[in-house]
Write a protein that holds these residues in place. Structure first.
Motif, PDB file in Angstrom:
ATOM      1  N   ILE A 292      21.216  49.359  44.886  1.00  0.00           N
ATOM      2  CA  ILE A 292      22.505  49.832  45.399  1.00  0.00           C
ATOM      3  C   ILE A 292      23.269  48.685  46.053  1.00  0.00           C
ATOM      4  CG2 ILE A 292      23.556  51.249  47.221  1.00  0.00           C
ATOM      5  CD1 ILE A 292      21.421  53.358  46.606  1.00  0.00           C
ATOM      6  N   ASP A 293      22.587  47.904  46.885  1.00  0.00           N
ATOM      7  CA  ASP A 293      23.251  46.805  47.589  1.00  0.00           C
ATOM      8  C   ASP A 293      23.758  45.746  46.610  1.00  0.00           C
ATOM      9  OD1 ASP A 293      22.820  48.015  50.011  1.00  0.00           O
ATOM     10  OD2 ASP A 293      20.986  46.909  50.454  1.00  0.00           O
ATOM     11  N   ALA A 294      22.966  45.469  45.573  1.00  0.00           N
ATOM     12  CA  ALA A 294      23.382  44.467  44.587  1.00  0.00           C
ATOM     13  C   ALA A 294      24.645  44.925  43.848  1.00  0.00           C
ATOM     14  CB  ALA A 294      22.244  44.212  43.600  1.00  0.00           C
ATOM     15  N   LYS A 295      24.669  46.183  43.453  1.00  0.00           N
ATOM     16  CA  LYS A 295      25.842  46.697  42.748  1.00  0.00           C
ATOM     17  C   LYS A 295      27.047  46.790  43.675  1.00  0.00           C
ATOM     18  CE  LYS A 295      23.730  49.113  38.898  1.00  0.00           C
ATOM     19  NZ  LYS A 295      23.762  50.321  38.042  1.00  0.00           N
ATOM     20  N   ASN A 296      26.802  47.138  44.924  1.00  0.00           N
ATOM     21  CA  ASN A 296      27.908  47.227  45.872  1.00  0.00           C
ATOM     22  C   ASN A 296      28.528  45.863  46.138  1.00  0.00           C
ATOM     23  OD1 ASN A 296      29.382  49.091  47.668  1.00  0.00           O
ATOM     24  ND2 ASN A 296      28.550  47.831  49.313  1.00  0.00           N
ATOM     25  N   ASP A 297      27.688  44.844  46.261  1.00  0.00           N
ATOM     26  CA  ASP A 297      28.198  43.479  46.442  1.00  0.00           C
ATOM     27  C   ASP A 297      29.002  43.036  45.223  1.00  0.00           C
ATOM     28  OD1 ASP A 297      27.009  43.349  48.920  1.00  0.00           O
ATOM     29  OD2 ASP A 297      25.229  42.285  48.224  1.00  0.00           O
TER      30      ASP A 297
ATOM     31  N   LYS B  25      33.235  42.118  44.851  1.00  0.00           N
ATOM     32  CA  LYS B  25      33.810  40.932  44.208  1.00  0.00           C
ATOM     33  C   LYS B  25      34.801  41.333  43.119  1.00  0.00           C
ATOM     34  CE  LYS B  25      29.667  38.157  45.076  1.00  0.00           C
ATOM     35  NZ  LYS B  25      28.515  37.444  44.464  1.00  0.00           N
ATOM     36  N   ARG B  26      34.437  42.365  42.363  1.00  0.00           N
ATOM     37  CA  ARG B  26      35.324  42.832  41.304  1.00  0.00           C
ATOM     38  C   ARG B  26      36.624  43.399  41.875  1.00  0.00           C
ATOM     39  NH1 ARG B  26      33.308  44.819  36.387  1.00  0.00           N
ATOM     40  NH2 ARG B  26      35.404  45.665  36.136  1.00  0.00           N
ATOM     41  N   MET B  27      36.526  44.070  43.020  1.00  0.00           N
ATOM     42  CA  MET B  27      37.714  44.670  43.631  1.00  0.00           C
ATOM     43  C   MET B  27      38.747  43.611  44.014  1.00  0.00           C
ATOM     44  SD  MET B  27      37.445  48.120  44.028  1.00  0.00           S
ATOM     45  CE  MET B  27      38.168  48.691  45.555  1.00  0.00           C
ATOM     46  N   LYS B  28      38.268  42.399  44.308  1.00  0.00           N
ATOM     47  CA  LYS B  28      39.177  41.323  44.682  1.00  0.00           C
ATOM     48  C   LYS B  28      39.872  40.717  43.461  1.00  0.00           C
ATOM     49  CE  LYS B  28      36.404  39.982  48.705  1.00  0.00           C
ATOM     50  NZ  LYS B  28      35.589  38.900  49.308  1.00  0.00           N
ATOM     51  N   LEU B  29      39.271  40.882  42.287  1.00  0.00           N
ATOM     52  CA  LEU B  29      39.775  40.215  41.095  1.00  0.00           C
ATOM     53  C   LEU B  29      40.502  41.156  40.134  1.00  0.00           C
ATOM     54  CD1 LEU B  29      36.609  38.029  40.321  1.00  0.00           C
ATOM     55  CD2 LEU B  29      38.694  37.319  41.514  1.00  0.00           C
ATOM     56  N   ASP B  30      40.000  42.386  40.012  1.00  0.00           N
ATOM     57  CA  ASP B  30      40.507  43.304  38.996  1.00  0.00           C
ATOM     58  C   ASP B  30      41.272  44.464  39.624  1.00  0.00           C
ATOM     59  OD1 ASP B  30      39.126  41.680  37.256  1.00  0.00           O
ATOM     60  OD2 ASP B  30      37.373  42.996  37.170  1.00  0.00           O
ATOM     61  N   SER B  31      42.074  45.105  38.812  1.00  0.00           N
ATOM     62  CA  SER B  31      42.794  46.299  39.255  1.00  0.00           C
ATOM     63  C   SER B  31      41.942  47.538  38.982  1.00  0.00           C
ATOM     64  CB  SER B  31      44.124  46.419  38.506  1.00  0.00           C
ATOM     65  OG  SER B  31      44.736  47.652  38.809  1.00  0.00           O
ATOM     66  N   PHE B  32      41.724  48.308  40.013  1.00  0.00           N
ATOM     67  CA  PHE B  32      40.939  49.534  39.886  1.00  0.00           C
ATOM     68  C   PHE B  32      41.809  50.768  40.110  1.00  0.00           C
ATOM     69  CE2 PHE B  32      37.580  46.552  40.168  1.00  0.00           C
ATOM     70  CZ  PHE B  32      36.428  47.166  39.678  1.00  0.00           C
ATOM     71  N   GLU B  33      43.118  50.594  39.944  1.00  0.00           N
ATOM     72  CA  GLU B  33      44.023  51.692  40.252  1.00  0.00           C
ATOM     73  C   GLU B  33      43.728  52.923  39.406  1.00  0.00           C
ATOM     74  OE1 GLU B  33      46.081  51.884  42.803  1.00  0.00           O
ATOM     75  OE2 GLU B  33      45.181  49.962  43.330  1.00  0.00           O
ATOM     76  N   ALA B  34      43.444  52.725  38.116  1.00  0.00           N
ATOM     77  CA  ALA B  34      43.207  53.874  37.241  1.00  0.00           C
ATOM     78  C   ALA B  34      41.982  54.658  37.684  1.00  0.00           C
ATOM     79  CB  ALA B  34      43.027  53.406  35.793  1.00  0.00           C
ATOM     80  N   VAL B  35      40.901  53.937  38.061  1.00  0.00           N
ATOM     81  CA  VAL B  35      39.685  54.609  38.500  1.00  0.00           C
ATOM     82  C   VAL B  35      39.922  55.310  39.827  1.00  0.00           C
ATOM     83  CG1 VAL B  35      37.251  54.302  39.030  1.00  0.00           C
ATOM     84  CG2 VAL B  35      38.325  52.873  37.307  1.00  0.00           C
ATOM     85  N   LYS B  36      40.688  54.681  40.729  1.00  0.00           N
ATOM     86  CA  LYS B  36      40.970  55.301  42.021  1.00  0.00           C
ATOM     87  C   LYS B  36      41.710  56.627  41.841  1.00  0.00           C
ATOM     88  CE  LYS B  36      41.376  50.899  44.499  1.00  0.00           C
ATOM     89  NZ  LYS B  36      42.323  49.991  45.190  1.00  0.00           N
TER      90      LYS B  36
END
Length: 463
Positions: free
Chosen positions: A212-217, A221-232
Motif C-alpha cells: 500500500i505504501d509503495a503504491k501510495n508513494d 509522484k504521478r499526481m504531480k506529473l499527470d492530470s487525474f481530473e477524469a478519475v477524480k
C-alpha cells in the motif's frame, strides 16, 4: 533584659519553622504548576506523528458539486445495467490482492440450520473427496457444511485445513481456525493450526501495508506529473454512490449526479434516498474542512453525523441515541453508557498509541470502534466510514470506498471483529485501500460518468 539559653533555642526553632513553611509553600506552588502544565500538555498535545501534506484532499471538490466536463449532462434515464459500476468493479476485482479470498463470502453467521447427522455426513463426504483428489467437489461440500453449521468448530477447522493445503490460502484458513477457537477454545487441532498460521499471517499483513505504501508513494509522484481530473470526477460520485448504496439506497450513479448538479428530483426515488445523498455530500465537504485540523473531538464527530442525517432525520442528527438498539447478532452498549464511551473513544482517537500505528490500521480501528459503540440511532456506518477516510486523508492517503458488491464481506468482517478478531476487518480496509490506489494509478482514460464513452465504455484502461 537577660536572654536565657531557652529563649535562643525558641528563637532558632521559630526561624527554622518559618524557613520550613516557606520551603513547603514553594514546593506546593511548584507541584501545582507542574500539575497544571501536565494537564495542559495532555489536553492540547499535538499528535506525535507528523502527518504528510494531505495531497488528496482535492479529491473532494469545494463548493457546489459541478465539474468542468467535456461531455454534457444528460437527462436521467432508466438503465437496465449500471455500466459505470460494472466496469469499475471489473477493474478493481481484476487486481490480485494479497491474502484475499472470495471463498469465505458464502459463509453466513446465522444459526445453524442443518441437523448433526447432515453436518457430519457432509463433512465426511468433503474429506473423502479431498483425499481422492476431487478438490472442486470437496470445496463445494466444505462450503455447504460451513453454511449450515457456521458455529461448528470441527467444520471450521477442517475447512481451514482444506483452504490452507489445497489453495494455499493461509489468511482465510487462519480466520477459520480463530472462529473454531471462538466456539471451542480447547479445540486441539485448531490450536495447533492457529499457532502455525498466526505468524505467517502477521508477515503477510506487514507485506500488505508495504505494498500500500509503495503504491501510495508512486501515486503521489504521478499526481504531480499527470492530470487525474477524469478519475477524480468519477471517484467523487462513485464514493457517494457506494457509501449510500451499502445502506440500501437504490439511485444509480447517473441519477445521483443529476440530483447533485441540477438540484432536481429523480422520478421514482423516495425522498429519503434524495436526502441521504444530499446529506452525504455535505458531510464530505465538512470532512475536507477537518483534514488540516489536528484534533478530532466529540463536536467534530457530532458535526459529521449532523450533516449525514440532517436531511433525513433533523431531530436525531448530531445527538447521541437515547434508546437501546440491536444490530443483527450484535448488541451495542446501553445508551446510558454512550457519552462516557465516546469520551474514551475520542481520547484513544487522539492518543499517541493510535496515531503511531500504520494509518490504514489506525483508520480501520477508528471505524470499527465507533460502529461498535453505535452512538447514534441511524447513520453509524456512514459516519464511521467518513471518520476512517478523514484519518486516511490527514495521513496522505486517498479516501477509500467499500463497493456495494463488497457489502457481505464488509459486514462479515465486522461480525468477526465483534467475536474478538479485528484483523480481518483491518485487512479488508487495507484491500479497499489497494483498490482505490489501483483505480487512480491505472485509470485515467476513456471515462464517462454516464457510461457512454466513445471508446468502448471502458472505465479504466491499463497501460
Amino acid at each position: 533584659m537577660i536572654k536565657t539559653k531557652n529563649t535562643y533555642v525558641t528563637y532558632e526553632m521559630n526561624i527554622l519553622l518559618i524557613v520550613i513553611s516557606v520551603l513547603l509553600s514553594v514546593i506546593c506552588v511548584l507541584l501545582a504548576l507542574l500539575q497544571h502544565y501536565y494537564f495542559i500538555i495532555k489536553l492540547y498535545k499535538k499528535p506525535s506523528i507528523k502527518y504528510d501534506i494531505p495531497v488528496f484532499e482535492d479529491l473532494i471538490p469545494s463548493g457546489k458539486t459541478k465539474f468542468d466536463r467535456d461531455f454534457p449532462l444528460q437527462a436521467v434515464k432508466d438503465y437496465d445495467e449500471d455500466l459505470v459500476l460494472y466496469d469499475l468493479n471489473s477493474v478493481l476485482n481484476s487486481q490480485p490482492q494479497l491474502g484475499q479470498s472470495d471463498s469465505l463470502d458464502f459463509i453466513k453467521i446465522d444459526k445453524a440450520t442443518g441437523t448433526d447427522s447432515e453436518v457430519y455426513n457432509t463433512l465426511q463426504a468433503a474429506i473423502t473427496f479431498k483425499l481422492s483428489g476431487k478438490n472442486h467437489k470437496a470445496l463445494k461440500l466444505f462450503e455447504h457444511a460451513a453454511a449450515i453449521a457456521p458455529e461448528n468448530p470441527d467444520v471450521l477447522n477442517k475447512y481451514g485445513e482444506f483452504l490452507e493445503q489445497q489453495h494455499q490460502d493461509v489468511v482465510s484458513a487462519d480466520e477459520l481456525y480463530f472462529k473454531a477457537l471462538t466456539y471451542s477454545p480447547d479445540h486441539k487441532a485448531a490450536l495447533i493450526n492457529r499457532e502455525r498460521t498466526a505468524q505467517v499471517v502477521e508477515s503477510l499483513d506487514y507485506n500488505l501495508f508495504k505494498s500500500i505504501d509503495a503504491k501510495n508513494d508512486y501515486l503521489k509522484k504521478r499526481m504531480k506529473l499527470d492530470s487525474f481530473e477524469a478519475v477524480k470526477k468519477q471517484a467523487y460520485y462513485l464514493h457517494i454512490y457506494h457509501t449510500v448504496g451499502i445502506e440500501g439506497n437504490t439511485m444509480t450513479v447517473e441519477q445521483l449526479r443529476y440530483l447533485l448538479e441540477t438540484g432536481q428530483v429523480v422520478s421514482g426515488k423516495s425522498l429519503v434516498e434524495h436526502n441521504e445523498i444530499l446529506g452525504l455530500e455535505k458531510a464530505m465537504q465538512y470532512i475536507k474542512l477537518l483534514v488540516r485540523q489536528d484534533y478530532i473531538g466529540i463536536n467534530e464527530i457530532l458535526g459529521i453525523h449532523r450533516r449525514v442525517m440532517g436531511h433525513v432525520d433533523p431531530i436525531a442528527s448530531g445527538v447521541f441515541r437515547n434508546e437501546n438498539v440491536f444490530v443483527s447478532s450484535h448488541s451495542p452498549p446501553f445508551y446510558e453508557e454512550v457519552p462516557s464511551l465516546m469520551d474514551s473513544y475520542v481520547e484513544w482517537l487522539n492518543s499517541e498509541e493510535a496515531q503511531s500505528m500504520h494509518p490504514v490500521r489506525y483508520a480501520a480501528l477508528a471505524h470499527y470502534k465507533l460502529v461498535d459503540i453505535h452512538p447514534f440511532i441511524d447513520g453509524n456506518g456512514r459516519t464511521s466510514r467518513l471518520i476512517m477516510n478523514l484519518i486516511l486523508l490527514k495521513a496522505g492517503y486517498p479516501p477509500v470506498m467499500v463497493l456495494k458488491e463488497q457489502r457481505e464481506k464488509y459486514y462479515d468482517t465486522l461480525k468477526t471483529a465483534n467475536m474478538g478478531d479485528v484483523r480481518p476487518f483491518v485487512r479488508f480496509v487495507a484491500q479497499c485501500t489497494l483498490q482505490i490506489l489501483n483505480m487512480y494509478i491505472y485509470g485515467t482514460r476513456f471515462l464517462s460518468i454516464e457510461g457512454e464513452s466513445q471508446e468502448g465504455k471502458q472505465l479504466v484502461n491499463y497501460e
